[in-house]
Design a protein around this motif. Structure first.
Motif, short mmCIF file in Angstrom:
data_model
loop_
_atom_site.label_atom_id
_atom_site.label_comp_id
_atom_site.label_asym_id
_atom_site.label_seq_id
_atom_site.Cartn_x
_atom_site.Cartn_y
_atom_site.Cartn_z
N MET A 145 8.83 -5.73 5.31
CA MET A 145 8.52 -5.14 6.50
C MET A 145 7.00 -4.42 6.58
O MET A 145 6.50 -4.04 7.64
CB MET A 145 9.54 -3.65 6.22
N THR A 146 6.52 -4.65 5.53
CA THR A 146 4.99 -4.21 5.59
C THR A 146 4.47 -4.48 4.20
O THR A 146 5.00 -4.60 3.21
CB THR A 146 4.95 -2.57 5.76
N GLN A 147 3.08 -4.57 4.33
CA GLN A 147 2.32 -4.93 3.12
C GLN A 147 1.55 -3.38 2.64
O GLN A 147 0.89 -3.23 1.75
CB GLN A 147 1.35 -5.87 3.12
N ASN A 148 1.66 -2.50 3.74
CA ASN A 148 0.98 -1.29 3.38
C ASN A 148 1.53 -0.53 2.17
O ASN A 148 2.68 -0.05 2.20
CB ASN A 148 0.89 -0.35 4.67
N ILE A 149 0.85 -0.35 1.22
CA ILE A 149 1.31 0.51 -0.25
C ILE A 149 1.78 2.03 0.17
O ILE A 149 2.79 2.27 -0.55
CB ILE A 149 0.20 0.20 -1.08
N ASP A 150 1.11 2.56 1.04
CA ASP A 150 1.43 3.87 1.47
C ASP A 150 2.89 3.93 2.32
O ASP A 150 3.77 4.67 2.05
CB ASP A 150 0.46 4.68 2.26
N GLU A 151 2.94 3.15 3.09
CA GLU A 151 4.14 2.73 4.00
C GLU A 151 5.39 2.28 3.06
O GLU A 151 6.44 2.95 3.38
CB GLU A 151 4.05 1.80 5.27
N ARG A 152 5.05 1.53 2.06
CA ARG A 152 5.93 1.08 1.22
C ARG A 152 6.52 2.25 0.55
O ARG A 152 7.98 2.41 0.16
CB ARG A 152 5.73 0.10 0.35
N ALA A 153 5.67 3.24 0.00
CA ALA A 153 6.10 4.49 -0.81
C ALA A 153 7.07 5.38 0.04
O ALA A 153 7.97 5.77 -0.32
CB ALA A 153 5.03 5.34 -1.06
N GLU A 154 6.65 5.21 1.47
CA GLU A 154 7.53 6.15 2.39
C GLU A 154 8.71 5.52 2.60
O GLU A 154 9.92 6.34 2.67
CB GLU A 154 6.75 6.52 3.75
#
Length: 461
Positions: A145-154
């Protein structure tokens, strides 16, 4: 290859997708948490199967997992459809698994002991396979869904909050619902069958919602999907953060699921009131939500998801050890205070340990040139199940060794086994886990550097 909008949108994931992904874990728990908390007591107190047979099944079934988990992981990686690689598994796998869930909670008291064991083994094996076909692609979906580490945390925070709410609801309503749908006792075959049908429907609807409102946007080169299993296995073994994630999942499954299977026995036989299980569960719902929601803050402070998990784990362990010294019947305030604290820290740990997993895919791709999200997640799933098998089977063996017999007043030896399995044993193991998770080294800075280098590699092709 799928449409990749990440670059221009900074890897941001819409709120509805985060919500839908969270609902996927609501569905998972209406199957798996129900199984973990109630299947063992269903087998022993309703179906009439001995503890030794239950313990053996839990251990032997892991050989089955060792075969089907990597196969399903590899198949999901190679799936090609207009919906992506992982989402189709949610669409088609959920209703089939729901049906098997109902069959697993269908008691046949007229059967001989041998027939009961065969029926238990077959339905449990199919249930585990069906759950793998849904949960493994679901867990892998986050990394797509994403590679953004903060988005993954959310995303994983949404998943964990939803899971904690679902677990709380299940634990609050299951005992009274089984009694209401059955003959007024927790030993009602009809009651368990009815509840399994309701939970199976919820399981299916939640996964269909997750399927409908999520998208896979991370591009995976076709040649990576075609890598032989032998090469994928070599790549996995070179992935140090992933190895730590596997170790964390074994410990997580062993401690959590062993204790969860013990909970209903604790309230029924040690405290003498199975209805306390529902009240206990209602007390810890809010701390569960807060603990899960706190993870992004702790991660921001530590910069390392493994260290965040370690912090949650040590305080959880201390809180659980303290529970041994108090009873809900005689010291309810102190008992429920430490229960709430333990659940608060458990929820934070749960969020952290699952947030680690998708980041390992980028590290593996950077280190070896192979990206195999589903194949990797199959070992996460297997590790979790191995932990669960060891935890639940050892609990069953210990209770059987102490002299457990269903639906009677238990001996002091059996009560002590159940009491320690509720408090001191998991507490000490959580403290040990906290020390182990300090060895997880992939921090935010390193991860962002890896993603940046991967983007440069792709741009150079």
């Amino acid at each position: 290859m799928y449409c990749n909008k990440e670059k221009q949108e900074g890897g941001k994931v819409p709120f509805i997708s985060k919500l839908a992904y969270g609902f996927g874990d609501v569905g998972c728990n209406f199957s798996w948490s129900f199984v973990v908390s109630f299947l063992m007591i269903f087998y022993t107190d309703v179906f009439g199967i001995g503890m030794a047979a239950v313990a053996t099944l839990m251990l032997v079934s892991r050989f089955w997992d060792a075969i089907n988990d990597p196969i399903i992981g590899n198949l999901s990686d190679r799936t090609k459809s207009r919906w992506g690689r992982y989402r189709p598994w949610l669409l088609f796998g959920a209703p089939i698994t729901a049906l098997v869930l109902v069959l697993s909670f269908w008691a046949h008291p007229e059967m001989s002991q041998t027939s009961k064991i065969i029926y238990m083994s077959v339905t449990y094996g199919l249930l585990v396979l069906g759950y793998t076909c849904v949960n493994l692609p679901y867990g892998t979906l986050c990394g797509s869904m994403t590679q953004n580490i903060d988005e993954r945390a959310e995303i994983n925070t949404s998943r964990s909050v939803a899971a904690m709410v679902a677990i709380g609801v299940i634990n609050i309503i299951t005992v009274p619902l089984v009694k209401y749908c059955g003959d007024g006792t927790l030993s009602s075959a009809q009651g368990f069958l009815c509840v399994a049908a309701i939970y199976g429907l919820i399981f299916t609807l939640c996964h269909w919602f997750c399927f409908a409102k999520t998208k896979e946007v991370v591009e995976i080169p076709i040649q990576q999907n075609a890598a032989p299993i032998k090469e994928q296995l070599k790549a996995v073994l070179k992935n140090k953060p992933f190895i730590m994630a596997v170790i964390g999942q074994i410990l997580f499954g062993f401690i959590l699921y062993g204790r969860n299977a013990d909970l209903i026995y604790y309230f029924k036989y040690v405290e003498g009131n199975e209805d306390l299980f529902s009240f206990f569960s209602s007390v810890i719902v809010v701390p569960s939500i807060i603990g899960a929601a706190l993870f992004p803050i702790v991660f921001k402070w530590t910069g390392n998801k493994g260290w965040a998990a370690s912090l949650f784990s040590v305080f959880m362990g201390v809180s659980m050890v303290a529970l041994y010294f108090f009873s809900p019947n005689t010291e309810p305030v102190l008992f429920y205070t430490f229960a709430a604290l333990a659940q608060f820290f458990l929820s934070g740990f749960n969020t952290a340990i699952y947030a680690i997993i998708p980041d390992c895919a980028e590290y593996g791709e950077w280190k070896t040139g192979i990206r195999n999200d589903g194949f990797q997640y199959s070992f996460i799933s297997l590790a979790n199940k191995i932990g669960m098998a060891l935890g639940t089977s050892l609990l069953a063996l210990a209770m059987g060794w102490a002299g457990y017999e269903a639906n009677i007043e238990q001996s002091e030896a059996v009560k002590e086994v159940i009491h320690h399995a509720f408090s001191t044993v998991p507490g000490i193991l959580w403290i040990i886990t906290a020390g182990i998770m300090l060895f997880y080294r992939l921090n935010r800075k390193q991860y962002n550097e890896i993603v940046s280098e991967l983007e440069k590699r792709k741009a150079s092709f």
